[in-house]
Design a protein around this motif. Structure first.
Motif, PDB file in Angstrom:
ATOM      1  N   PHE A 125       0.808  -1.221   0.000  1.00  0.00           N
ATOM      2  CA  PHE A 125       0.000   0.000   0.000  1.00  0.00           C
ATOM      3  C   PHE A 125       0.843   1.274   0.000  1.00  0.00           C
ATOM      4  N   THR A 126       2.144   1.129  -0.125  1.00  0.00           N
ATOM      5  CA  THR A 126       3.071   2.213   0.143  1.00  0.00           C
ATOM      6  C   THR A 126       3.949   2.509  -1.065  1.00  0.00           C
ATOM      7  N   VAL A 127       4.127   3.788  -1.383  1.00  0.00           N
ATOM      8  CA  VAL A 127       5.027   4.154  -2.481  1.00  0.00           C
ATOM      9  C   VAL A 127       6.356   4.700  -1.962  1.00  0.00           C
ATOM     10  N   ALA A 128       6.444   5.008  -0.661  1.00  0.00           N
ATOM     11  CA  ALA A 128       7.687   5.555  -0.110  1.00  0.00           C
ATOM     12  C   ALA A 128       7.822   5.177   1.361  1.00  0.00           C
ATOM     13  N   TYR A 129       9.069   5.055   1.781  1.00  0.00           N
ATOM     14  CA  TYR A 129       9.390   4.920   3.207  1.00  0.00           C
ATOM     15  C   TYR A 129      10.352   6.042   3.587  1.00  0.00           C
TER      16      TYR A 129
END
Length: 277
Positions: A53-57
């Motif tokens: 669900f994530t495009v960046a950390y």
């Protein structure tokens, strides 16, 4: 990763979520303290649970540096894990560096050569020569602090020029466009200042904005999207505590996944409303 590639990931995952890996050794579940590297063990499970669900950390360096050398090792292992298993996820060093040119060059080397981050947050207070060394890395990004979400933002960022009436954060946005482009420079704009996003978009219509402050700090995702979304989304909205500390028990990864999925579903609706899906 260039701007179009980042937008492609946003469309693919139907999400513009950035998860802040603000991993506090005093807050992670107790059972992880028996592992050889509790911080990395925590990060790894959080990443595996939320990557869909994530495009960046965005690891905040303070949480790692505060542990000394072992914290840096945990950070390096986290970066290596992300780069090997999730190479298409954008990786931000939340370091807020900013110093004279030769020192900035070494900071850039640390984050881009040695640790392979895609971007680093930079404080622009010392001006162009403190920022440009980061931009010598042509495939990397600088994320300048423009308008932050903390209470102290009002101490300096809203100071007005007596002649023009221009606020300091507006000066930062305008002047910095002489240093870089929307392909190598983003801006930090706090979600708690969402009402200012329309004004900011008039100055930087095409740049990506990293937006912290949604969730625990009280910012509204809907207001951020309404005022800040552009034709390529142009937003990376960060959530840290609301996701990674959704539980402090053995189900922490499962609860983090649920929290990330809930935000992603809200973001999907907002992307559709914006005609981006």
């Amino acid at each position: 990763m260039n701007q179009q590639e980042l937008f492609g990931q946003i469309q693919k995952k139907r999400s513009f979520l950035c998860v802040g890996l603000d991993t506090d050794i005093q807050k992670i579940p107790q059972h992880l303290m028996d592992t050889s590297d509790p911080v990395f063990s925590f990060n790894k499970e959080i990443i595996d649970a939320t990557a869909e669900f994530t495009v960046a950390y965005k690891p905040n360096l303070a949480f790692y540096e505060s542990l000394g050398s072992r914290g840096i090792i945990s950070l390096e292992k986290t970066v290596s894990y992300l780069k090997s298993k999730y190479p298409n996820i954008f990786l931000i060093a939340d370091a807020k560096r900013g110093d004279i040119g030769n020192t900035s060059s070494l900071y850039a080397r640390a984050f881009f050569d040695k640790q392979d981050f895609d971007a680093v947050t930079v404080a622009p207070y010392m001006g162009e020569d403190s920022v440009k060394p980061f931009m010598t890395y042509l495939d990397k990004w600088v994320i300048l602090l423009a308008l932050t979400s903390n209470k102290g933002a009002y101490d300096f960022q809203f100071i007005e020029d007596k002649e023009s009436g221009e606020k300091l954060f507006e000066t930062v946005l305008k002047k910095s466009q002489e240093w870089g482009t929307d392909e190598n420079m983003m801006y930090v704009v706090g979600a708690t200042k969402a009402e200012k996003l329309k004004e900011i978009r008039e100055i930087v219509p095409n740049h990506f904005l990293l937006v912290p402050g949604v969730g625990a700090q009280g910012g509204s995702l809907q207001e951020v999207a309404k005022n800040g979304m552009n034709a390529k989304c142009g937003l990376l909205v960060n959530s840290s505590r609301g996701i990674i500390y959704a539980s402090n028990d053995v189900d922490y990864a499962e609860k983090a996944r649920a929290a990330a999925k809930e935000i992603q579903q809200e973001m999907e609706v907002l992307l559709k409303e914006g005609g981006l899906l």
